[in-house]
Design an enzyme around this catalytic site. Sequence first.
Site, PDB file in Angstrom:
ATOM      1  CB  SER A  56      -0.943  -0.002   1.201  1.00 56.00           C
ATOM      2  OG  SER A  56      -0.209  -0.048   2.395  1.00 56.00           O
ATOM      3  CG  HIS A 109      -4.673  -1.342   0.176  1.00 52.82           C
ATOM      4  ND1 HIS A 109      -5.229  -0.077   0.256  1.00 52.82           N
ATOM      5  CD2 HIS A 109      -3.976  -1.512   1.324  1.00 52.82           C
ATOM      6  CE1 HIS A 109      -4.853   0.502   1.387  1.00 52.82           C
ATOM      7  NE2 HIS A 109      -4.103  -0.348   2.056  1.00 52.82           N
ATOM      8  CE  LYS A 160      -7.056  -0.364   4.193  1.00 50.91           C
ATOM      9  NZ  LYS A 160      -6.189  -1.395   4.785  1.00 50.91           N
TER      10      LYS A 160
HETATM   11  C1  LIG Z   1      -5.779  -1.739   6.166  1.00 47.54           C
HETATM   12  C2  LIG Z   1      -5.012  -2.996   6.220  1.00 47.54           C
HETATM   13  C3  LIG Z   1      -5.154  -3.899   7.287  1.00 47.54           C
HETATM   14  C4  LIG Z   1      -6.009  -3.588   8.479  1.00 47.54           C
HETATM   15  O1  LIG Z   1      -7.364  -3.638   8.129  1.00 47.54           O
HETATM   16  P1  LIG Z   1      -8.446  -3.192   9.227  1.00 47.54           P
HETATM   17  O2  LIG Z   1      -9.681  -3.915   8.831  1.00 47.54           O
HETATM   18  O3  LIG Z   1      -8.533  -1.702   9.115  1.00 47.54           O
HETATM   19  O4  LIG Z   1      -7.912  -3.618  10.544  1.00 47.54           O
HETATM   20  C5  LIG Z   1      -4.450  -5.093   7.249  1.00 47.54           C
HETATM   21  N1  LIG Z   1      -3.634  -5.388   6.208  1.00 47.54           N
HETATM   22  C6  LIG Z   1      -3.466  -4.539   5.181  1.00 47.54           C
HETATM   23  C7  LIG Z   1      -2.553  -4.919   4.055  1.00 47.54           C
HETATM   24  C8  LIG Z   1      -4.128  -3.313   5.157  1.00 47.54           C
HETATM   25  O5  LIG Z   1      -3.935  -2.471   4.141  1.00 47.54           O
END
Ligand SMILES: *Cc1c(COP(=O)(O)O)cnc(C)c1O
Length: 402
Positions: free
Chosen positions: A186, A214, A245
């Site tokens: 990311s 993502h 997301k």
């Molecule tokens: C955003 C993200 C997380 C965490 O996700 P949440 O549901 O907000 O805890 C874990 N791994 C990756 C690769 C992320 O981008």
Amino acid sequence: MNRTAFYNRLDETLSGIRADGLWKHEHEIDSPQSGEISLGEAGTRINLCANNYLGLADDPEVIAAAKDSMDRLGHGMASVRFICGTTDEHRLLERDIASYLGTDAAITFAACFDANGAVFEPLLGADDAIVSDSLNHASIIDGVRLSKARRYRFATRDMDDLRTQLQAARAEGSGAILIVTDGVFSMDGYLADLAPICELADDFDALVMVDDCHATGLIGRDGRGTPSHFGVTDRVDIVTSTLGKALGGAMGGFVAARQPVVDLLRQRGRPYLFSNALSPAHVGGAREAIRIARTSDERRTRLMGHAARFRTAMNDAGFTLTGADHPIIPVMFGDAKIAVAMADRLMEMGVYVTPFSYPVVPHGQARIRTQMSAALTDAQLDTAIGAFVQAADDLGVDRSAR
Ligand SMILES: *Cc1c(COP(=O)(O)O)cnc(C)c1O
């Protein structure tokens, strides 16, 4: 150490963070998440840094579904799943996730951070091995730490090093070997090379896990993620991802995998057994977000159109970009002070961006990470591109600096 010394130590640490210029400020938003957001008296900003890829965070149908679930099932479950916290909607959401991603089953958590915290410890023992990409998300690193398995790390997206680490794991007599990678990195906006990863997994008879936070909802056919994008859905053993997301942006995470993996996580996953069930509104909203994501390409088409438009225009304007094939488009400035000055100037000009510098990215690779969203209009995007050019001119920034 006495209590006074303890609190003095905290003050020193906090002063150090400020002095290093690493203090994270939180702006207050008083509108729903969208292409344009309101900062109250400070006015509105075009938003280039939400994970709201499909623009579903304020979607009327998602909100209506969340309200329906809340009206029917109340505000909260006040229970973990196995005591009295499972509703029909929880089961249906897990079924929807599994059928969307093409796995046997799925299990939800309060967040993907918890899914990654849950997944390793029950599945792997001290003789097993985890081979992890060096840029994997913090929650994977923490989850791996909680397991007793041997740990190997390969240089990010470096298949030669992955092979070396797999050889080491086999040579040292490891039992099950699990290769773990983010589906999308990311900070850089690159996809993991899942095809060669799966080939190497075959060579070493290893399992594969992808954290697709993502990618779920936006990458691959119908937004089924990076395994679908690379045609390796059947070879990837475990997918972890988020409902926070693209899929509505609220809260919740999950593991999607074969039935015995999910069954064992329900029995042994500590963040599942000892933490509250998702609220009805989150569950209902997420189900509707998945329905929208899987039944129409409209939002993905707009999202990817924006990504192509922004990438081309910023390239043509001479900026140095990184990443590929993804709506995360980092604009590289190198020097942290320049990235911060650019971000400040863009904020003044009405464009909400966030600068990233060490330790989030390597020294000398400071950047503004932009993220496209289907919620953005073409006009907003063009305004944002114009603002980048103007801000660089105003500040005398060398656009091609890395
Ligand atoms: C955003 C993200 C997380 C965490 O996700 P949440 O549901 O907000 O805890 C874990 N791994 C990756 C690769 C992320 O981008």
